[in-house]
Design an enzyme around this catalytic site. Structure first.
Site, short mmCIF file in Angstrom:
data_model
loop_
_atom_site.label_atom_id
_atom_site.label_comp_id
_atom_site.label_asym_id
_atom_site.label_seq_id
_atom_site.Cartn_x
_atom_site.Cartn_y
_atom_site.Cartn_z
N TRP A 15 1.46 -1.49 9.02
CA TRP A 15 2.06 -0.15 9.00
C TRP A 15 3.33 -0.18 9.83
O TRP A 15 3.29 -0.61 10.98
CB TRP A 15 1.09 0.89 9.57
CG TRP A 15 1.65 2.26 9.41
CD1 TRP A 15 2.51 2.91 10.26
CD2 TRP A 15 1.46 3.13 8.30
NE1 TRP A 15 2.86 4.13 9.75
CE2 TRP A 15 2.23 4.30 8.55
CE3 TRP A 15 0.72 3.07 7.11
CZ2 TRP A 15 2.28 5.36 7.66
CZ3 TRP A 15 0.77 4.13 6.24
CH2 TRP A 15 1.54 5.26 6.52
N GLU B 167 -4.30 -0.89 7.77
CA GLU B 167 -3.16 -0.53 8.60
C GLU B 167 -3.33 -1.20 9.96
O GLU B 167 -4.45 -1.32 10.47
CB GLU B 167 -3.06 0.98 8.83
CG GLU B 167 -2.76 1.82 7.62
CD GLU B 167 -2.62 3.30 7.99
OE1 GLU B 167 -2.44 3.60 9.20
OE2 GLU B 167 -2.69 4.15 7.08
N ASN C 86 -7.27 8.28 2.26
CA ASN C 86 -6.80 7.77 3.55
C ASN C 86 -7.53 8.44 4.71
O ASN C 86 -7.61 9.68 4.79
CB ASN C 86 -5.31 8.01 3.71
CG ASN C 86 -4.77 7.42 5.00
OD1 ASN C 86 -4.69 6.21 5.16
ND2 ASN C 86 -4.42 8.29 5.96
N GLU C 87 -8.09 7.63 5.61
CA GLU C 87 -8.71 8.11 6.86
C GLU C 87 -9.42 9.45 6.65
O GLU C 87 -9.10 10.45 7.30
CB GLU C 87 -7.64 8.22 7.94
CG GLU C 87 -6.96 6.89 8.23
CD GLU C 87 -5.85 6.97 9.27
OE1 GLU C 87 -5.64 8.07 9.83
OE2 GLU C 87 -5.20 5.95 9.54
N HIS D 54 -8.49 0.62 9.95
CA HIS D 54 -7.14 0.71 10.48
C HIS D 54 -7.20 0.37 11.97
O HIS D 54 -7.85 1.04 12.75
CB HIS D 54 -6.57 2.12 10.26
CG HIS D 54 -6.42 2.45 8.81
ND1 HIS D 54 -6.01 3.70 8.37
CD2 HIS D 54 -6.61 1.70 7.69
CE1 HIS D 54 -5.96 3.69 7.04
NE2 HIS D 54 -6.33 2.50 6.62
N ARG E 149 0.87 -1.18 0.00
CA ARG E 149 0.00 0.00 0.00
C ARG E 149 0.90 1.23 0.00
O ARG E 149 1.74 1.39 0.89
CB ARG E 149 -0.92 0.00 1.21
CG ARG E 149 -1.91 1.17 1.28
CD ARG E 149 -2.91 0.94 2.41
NE ARG E 149 -3.87 2.02 2.58
CZ ARG E 149 -3.77 2.99 3.49
NH1 ARG E 149 -2.73 3.00 4.34
NH2 ARG E 149 -4.68 3.93 3.58
N TYR F 36 -5.71 0.07 15.40
CA TYR F 36 -4.72 0.48 16.38
C TYR F 36 -5.31 0.29 17.78
O TYR F 36 -5.90 -0.75 18.07
CB TYR F 36 -4.24 1.91 16.09
CG TYR F 36 -3.46 2.01 14.79
CD1 TYR F 36 -2.19 1.45 14.67
CD2 TYR F 36 -4.01 2.64 13.67
CE1 TYR F 36 -1.48 1.52 13.49
CE2 TYR F 36 -3.29 2.72 12.47
CZ TYR F 36 -2.03 2.15 12.39
OH TYR F 36 -1.33 2.22 11.21
#
Length: 350
Positions: free
Chosen positions: A277, A248, A151-152, A219, A74, A221
């Site tokens: 990531w 990610e 992205n985001e 993503h 990516r 996290y």
């Protein structure tokens, strides 16, 4: 990749059938699975590279990422709204070099990160303008490129209707321009979707796509710090028949822990894609999320060791796309790479 400001944690067609239904170039989706143009299922096992800030390290990075066995990379691009624009000729060069390494390119526009919470971020509409401007180098690459629209694209303070409608409008514009690529939609809340807007309204976006060829990306996290939370998120998409990848993730994020073990093991159980990531360049404030410790030595960090060499890591679970002449089910792209360490990851200044 960005820490969410508020941590409110909530709680098949066979390939032969797919080929008869979707005999066309490029990736397509059906019943929550991603397929190559020949109908073989494709499960992403990849690594992010923050190309926009480290343009001089592309060749070293591609060599290193390919040596891990990854079947996907990516690539962070910029539309020029916030960082230096990655222009048409450069994008064509990236695609060609990724193909040479037998990987699939997921291309994303990073300037949208955290809009409108981040006042410097640009809009999904601006990102769509960028993709349309790249039409001459993207059309014809449908077998090798997935377009990650933005992205985001929303932070934490936003109208959920805007998130849905902006993506619907972007998809319509891209399809009207003749793009038949698989498209990827990132979650809001800096990618972590802790308010579950993408999870609960993904079907509205999917159904608006006339090609029904949209993939969703979360993503993972610090919001995803337990097996139960990861499993609940995965199974909701599976039960709804919608394709999901982890675009990610890392083992930590800033000072917070992430349950990377559950992300990887459950992704393997459910045949979902993941993209770690990131290769190298992350600032110290983001924690130990570089995958390698230098651009040139190929030496894996502790996070890199997990991502690449874990029981459910890239080396053990990645399979080349069959467009590169592999059989898909048995070919591990890392098997023919030199054994040895792997280079360093990139930071996003998100």
């Amino acid at each position: 990749m960005k820490l969410s400001a508020t941590l409110l944690v909530p709680a098949v067609l066979s390939s032969s059938v797919m080929w008869s239904v979707n005999a066309r170039a490029g990736f397509s989706v059906s019943d929550g699975k991603i397929y190559e143009g020949n109908g073989d299922e494709f499960v992403m096992r990849g690594i992010n590279h923050a190309h926009t800030w480290f343009t001089d390290n592309l060749d070293l990075t591609l060599d290193g990422i390919a040596s891990t066995g990854a079947n996907t990379i990516r690539v962070v691009l910029s539309s020029g709204d916030r960082w230096n624009e990655i222009r048409e000729n450069d994008v064509a060069d990236i695609i060609a070099k990724v193909k040479e390494k037998n990987m699939i390119a997921v291309l994303e526009v990073h300037d949208t990160t955290g809009y409108p919470e981040d006042k410097n971020a640009s809009t999904i509409s601006s990102a769509t303008d960028y993709w349309i401007g790249l039409k001459s180098v993207l059309v014809g690459q449908e077998d090798f490129v997935i377009i990650n629209i933005a992205n985001e694209p929303y932070g934490n303070d936003f109208n959920p209707d805007d998130y849905v409608h902006d993506h619907q409008n972007s998809i319509k514009r891209l399809r009207d321009e003749g793009f038949t690529h698989a498209l990827m939609v990132d979650a809001p809340n800096w990618g972590q979707d802790w308010e579950f807007v993408m999870r609960d309204r993904a079907d509205e976006i999917f159904q608006s796509d006339p090609d029904k060829n949209t993939i969703f990306s979360v993503h993972m996290y610090e919001v995803f710090d337990s097996k139960e939370i990861v499993d609940s998120y995965f199974t909701t998409f599976i039960e709804n028949g919608l394709p999901l990848v982890v675009g990610e993730f890392a083992a930590t994020h800033k000072e917070f822990d992430v349950d990377e073990g559950s992300i990887m093991s459950l992704a393997a159980t459910y045949n979902l894609g993941y993209i770690g990531w990131s290769w190298k360049g992350n600032g110290a404030g983001y924690g130990d999320i570089d995958i390698v410790s230098s651009w040139s030595t190929h030496e894996l960090t502790p996070w890199g060791e997990i991502l690449v060499n874990d029981e459910y890591g890239i080396r053990a679970t990645s399979r080349l796309a069959t467009i590169f002449g592999s059989s898909g089910s048995d070919d591990r792209p890392g098997d023919n790479a030199s054994d040895g360490e792997v280079p360093a990851a990139s930071v996003n200044t998100k």
